[in-house]
Design an enzyme around this catalytic site. Structure first.
Site: not given
Length: 227
Positions: A53-55
């Site tokens: 998942l993106d930050r």
């Protein structure tokens, strides 16, 4: 403490907070905490993420305890056998539903097929002026990507001119600044809400859900939305 959504002898899933990196990265030297290390210390076991998942994206993040389970789950994600659903807050009134079939370039320039379906769950027009407009309009959508390209949802919604609120790279800078000044909010409003997959060991269907984080919920309250 990380919120554990699911755990058995082979897999563990958390509801990742927005802003938390999955693991150490050379492109984010400012980070001091990482989901991988926090979860490992919390459960006192070795864990490996089976997807990313993106930050700035919150929500369901799945880990494996064993190498063979990790490999099996990697394969399911790569083969498109895992159903993923996301919630996102978009600028403007999005269509009732739609399909975004738009190839995306990798970092090396190679084009990859990318497909996202979405349904608009709710809309809001709030009495807060934005630019020349006397009101502001937003949509809450549920997105179902069938491919897993980098920043796919962020890039796809920007492509159809309904960018995700809080997305600094692909979104609307004016809206992002507006949310920061009006409501002191800098969170990217993208949440990984559901995962459906076949357990690599037990073979049963697993259906995981994660509730939205506080900042996402605060935005929903501002819009008078409920799920």
């Amino acid at each position: 403490m990380l919120e554990i959504v699911y755990q058995d002898d082979h897999l563990i899933a958390i509801n990742k907070p927005h802003g938390l990196l999955v693991h150490r990265s050379s492109i984010a030297n400012d980070a001091k905490e990482f989901a991988l290390q926090l979860l490992r210390d919390q459960v006192n076991r070795h864990v490996s993420p089976v997807h990313r998942l993106d930050r700035k994206t919150g929500g369901l993040l799945l880990f494996a305890f064993e190498k063979d389970v990790e490999i099996a789950m990697h394969q399911q994600f790569q083969n498109g056998e895992v159903q993923k659903k996301y919630l996102a807050v978009l600028r403007g009134y999005a269509p009732d539903s739609g399909e975004i079939d738009y190839p995306l370039a990798k970092e090396n320039g190679t084009m990859q097929e990318a497909f996202t379906a979405y349904v608009t769950l709710q809309r809001a027009e709030i009495d807060v002026a934005f630019g020349k407009h006397p009101t502001s309009r937003y949509s809450l959508v549920e997105a179902t990507p069938t491919t897993g390209r980098m920043h796919q949802l962020r890039r796809h919604f920007a492509h159809i001119f309904y960018p995700i609120i809080g997305d600094r790279k692909h979104g609307c800078n004016k809206q992002n600044r507006f949310f920061k000044e009006e409501w002191e909010m800098t969170t990217m409003l993208l949440h990984a809400s559901e995962l459906i997959f076949n357990h690599p060991v037990t073979k049963e269907e697993i259906h995981l859900k994660a509730s939205v984080q506080d900042e996402f919920k605060r935005t929903m309250d501002l819009m008078s939305w409920s799920l």
